[in-house]
Design a protein around this motif. Sequence first.
Motif, PDB file in Angstrom:
ATOM      1  N   GLN A  57       1.001  -1.203   0.029  1.00 28.41           N
ATOM      2  CA  GLN A  57      -0.030  -0.126  -0.135  1.00 28.41           C
ATOM      3  C   GLN A  57       0.875   1.213   0.022  1.00 28.41           C
ATOM      4  O   GLN A  57       2.229   1.389   0.587  1.00 28.41           O
ATOM      5  N   SER A 146       0.454   3.349  12.179  1.00 27.65           N
ATOM      6  CA  SER A 146      -0.699   3.572  11.152  1.00 27.65           C
ATOM      7  C   SER A 146      -0.692   2.633  10.130  1.00 27.65           C
ATOM      8  O   SER A 146      -1.759   2.066   9.618  1.00 27.65           O
ATOM      9  N   GLN A 150      -3.567  -0.089   9.052  1.00 26.15           N
ATOM     10  CA  GLN A 150      -4.236  -0.313   7.766  1.00 26.15           C
ATOM     11  C   GLN A 150      -4.085  -1.790   7.173  1.00 26.15           C
ATOM     12  O   GLN A 150      -4.912  -2.141   6.673  1.00 26.15           O
ATOM     13  N   LYS A 153      -6.449  -4.249   8.786  1.00 26.24           N
ATOM     14  CA  LYS A 153      -8.031  -3.965   8.211  1.00 26.24           C
ATOM     15  C   LYS A 153      -7.882  -4.643   6.911  1.00 26.24           C
ATOM     16  O   LYS A 153      -8.907  -5.250   6.567  1.00 26.24           O
TER      17      LYS A 153
END
Length: 204
Positions: A57, A146, A150, A153
């Motif tokens: 990502q 963070s 992410q 999830k």
Amino acid sequence: MNRFIFGFIAALLVLGSIWYFVGKRENKDEIRANSAMIQQQIQNVGKLIVTEGYFSQVFTFKNSQNLFLDIVTSDKKALVVANAKATVEYDLRQLETRIDEDNKTVVITKIPEPVINIYPEIEYYDVTQDYFNKFEAKDYNKIKNSVTAQFRKKIESSGLKDNAQERLMSELVNIYVLTKSMGWTLMYNEVIIDNAEQMKNLKR
């Protein structure tokens, strides 16, 4: 004649008693042998199951600070490219069972919960920072936390956990097949497992 009849009856009773106790002992020995075999199968199942997945990502990190009575703004930002290896693990060494020899029943009392591990690798590009707002260790920790959140999830919405659960149930089905072949009963959460498909759906 009466003595012969009484003697014959007594002999039958003695032979019947011997046959009963010998048969009962053989049955008990067979149950113990089956119990030992089931315990061995459970020990063979007791291993660590690891299912791996890979995720990527791109993130943008930006932070602004107002300085000098909010007259001046000091910025820092970076393009964050993150790749991560994720694993879902079932430690079947924590599987808890109870064997009831009297009722020829194996009871699974606890199936371990999955553990998700995330190993991110983070690279920074286009890093810009002002003199009064430089990148610090706390910023890198914040970015890592963070990124990890992410990825967690993404893992939850992916099929990685389902794949891990399928592997888990494939291992546990071995216990069902063995107990069924020996005429024993397998239970979980006070529910009798009647077929392999039911076994596969235990945690769903």
